[in-house]
Design an enzyme around this catalytic site. Structure first.
Site, mmCIF file in Angstrom:
data_model
loop_
_atom_site.group_PDB
_atom_site.id
_atom_site.type_symbol
_atom_site.label_atom_id
_atom_site.label_comp_id
_atom_site.label_asym_id
_atom_site.label_seq_id
_atom_site.Cartn_x
_atom_site.Cartn_y
_atom_site.Cartn_z
ATOM 1 N N HIS A 11 -6.419 -27.953 -24.213
ATOM 2 C CA HIS A 11 -5.472 -27.258 -25.093
ATOM 3 C C HIS A 11 -5.166 -28.057 -26.367
ATOM 4 O O HIS A 11 -4.190 -27.782 -27.072
ATOM 5 C CB HIS A 11 -4.181 -26.932 -24.344
ATOM 6 C CG HIS A 11 -3.270 -28.098 -24.077
ATOM 7 N ND1 HIS A 11 -3.668 -29.420 -24.119
ATOM 8 C CD2 HIS A 11 -1.940 -28.126 -23.758
ATOM 9 C CE1 HIS A 11 -2.641 -30.201 -23.840
ATOM 10 N NE2 HIS A 11 -1.580 -29.442 -23.621
ATOM 11 N N SER A 12 -6.020 -29.007 -26.684
ATOM 12 C CA SER A 12 -5.757 -29.923 -27.801
ATOM 13 C C SER A 12 -6.119 -29.307 -29.147
ATOM 14 O O SER A 12 -7.274 -28.913 -29.371
ATOM 15 C CB SER A 12 -6.566 -31.211 -27.599
ATOM 16 O OG SER A 12 -6.583 -31.992 -28.772
ATOM 17 N N ALA A 13 -5.153 -29.261 -30.043
ATOM 18 C CA ALA A 13 -5.397 -28.704 -31.383
ATOM 19 C C ALA A 13 -6.469 -29.480 -32.119
ATOM 20 O O ALA A 13 -7.390 -28.908 -32.726
ATOM 21 C CB ALA A 13 -4.100 -28.712 -32.196
ATOM 22 N N ALA A 15 -8.771 -31.485 -30.894
ATOM 23 C CA ALA A 15 -10.088 -31.330 -30.278
ATOM 24 C C ALA A 15 -10.737 -30.044 -30.792
ATOM 25 O O ALA A 15 -11.940 -30.025 -31.090
ATOM 26 C CB ALA A 15 -9.969 -31.309 -28.761
ATOM 27 N N SER A 175 -5.480 -37.044 -27.572
ATOM 28 C CA SER A 175 -6.655 -36.176 -27.625
ATOM 29 C C SER A 175 -6.882 -35.655 -29.032
ATOM 30 O O SER A 175 -5.936 -35.203 -29.679
ATOM 31 C CB SER A 175 -6.442 -34.987 -26.678
ATOM 32 O OG SER A 175 -7.430 -34.011 -26.833
#
EC number: 5.99.1.4
Length: 213
Positions: A11-13, A15, A175
């Site tokens: 759910h990493s922006a 990434a 992340s």
């Protein structure tokens, strides 16, 4: 052959914003092995001394989790919603597990990972929803039932835990973090450095700071 250990959460922006650039860098350096290492993000951030989202100042979240996302999305040419995702705090076990399962089976893990990240940050979708994930797998031409079962299995859950503990052990900040030969590069804004490290590693670190606190 160079190897990139790619620590991130599903759910990493950042990434999401860096994924396609990362894939392009790997393609431009034949022989590079990209190893997806999905993690539970909050334990990693907190172990490194970071604050939870709720504990940060409004100015901090508005800049790093707002304006910076908007600018990088425009720079990378990626669509992005204009608010913190509705389901951002939902469990990561299933989407992380799918990425782990796809990689174990030698499937197109890059495409799957990006599809999950994009569903979260472009479509404001619930990436913990099995129906959504099944639809993503079907659209990508990936085997739905075997992957969904594998994502829920003990080996996938155990691998997520190993990745998370490894990130804590390495004192990673968050992340995404890209690790090459033990050297971590935190944040998708470090991808230019990652590309350089694949062809010409940086000199070993020799910096010494006084003890903190």
């Amino acid at each position: 052959m160079a190897r990139i250990d790619y620590f991130y959460s599903a759910h990493s922006a950042y990434a999401y914003l860096g994924a396609q650039e990362l894939y392009s860098i790997c393609a431009a350096h034949p022989g590079t092995e990209l190893v997806h290492r999905p993690i539970l993000l909050s334990p990693v951030v907190e172990a490194a001394g970071g604050l939870s989202f709720a504990a940060r100042s409004q100015a901090h979240v508005d800049y790093f989790f707002g304006r910076e996302i908007e600018r990088w999305a425009e720079w990378r040419g990626l669509p992005v919603i204009d608010h913190r995702p509705t389901y951002h705090d939902n469990p990561l076990d299933l989407p992380n597990g799918l990425i782990i399962a796809a990689q174990r089976d030698g499937l197109d893990v890059n495409a799957l990972s990006f599809a999950i990240l994009q569903a979260h940050w472009r479509d404001d979708a619930d990436i913990a929803d099995p129906r959504l994930l099944s639809d993503l797998l079907e659209r990508l031409g990936l085997p739905v039932e075997p992957l969904m079962a594998a994502a829920r299995s003990a080996p996938a859950i155990d691998e997520q835990a190993v990745n998370t503990q490894e990130a804590i052990h390495r004192a990673l900040f968050g992340s995404p973090t890209y690790v090459i030969e033990g050297d971590p590069f935190y944040g998708q804004d470090r991808l230019e450095l990652v590309a350089r490290a694949l062809t010409r590693p940086f000199r070993p670190g020799n910096w010494h700071n006084p003890p903190v606190g």
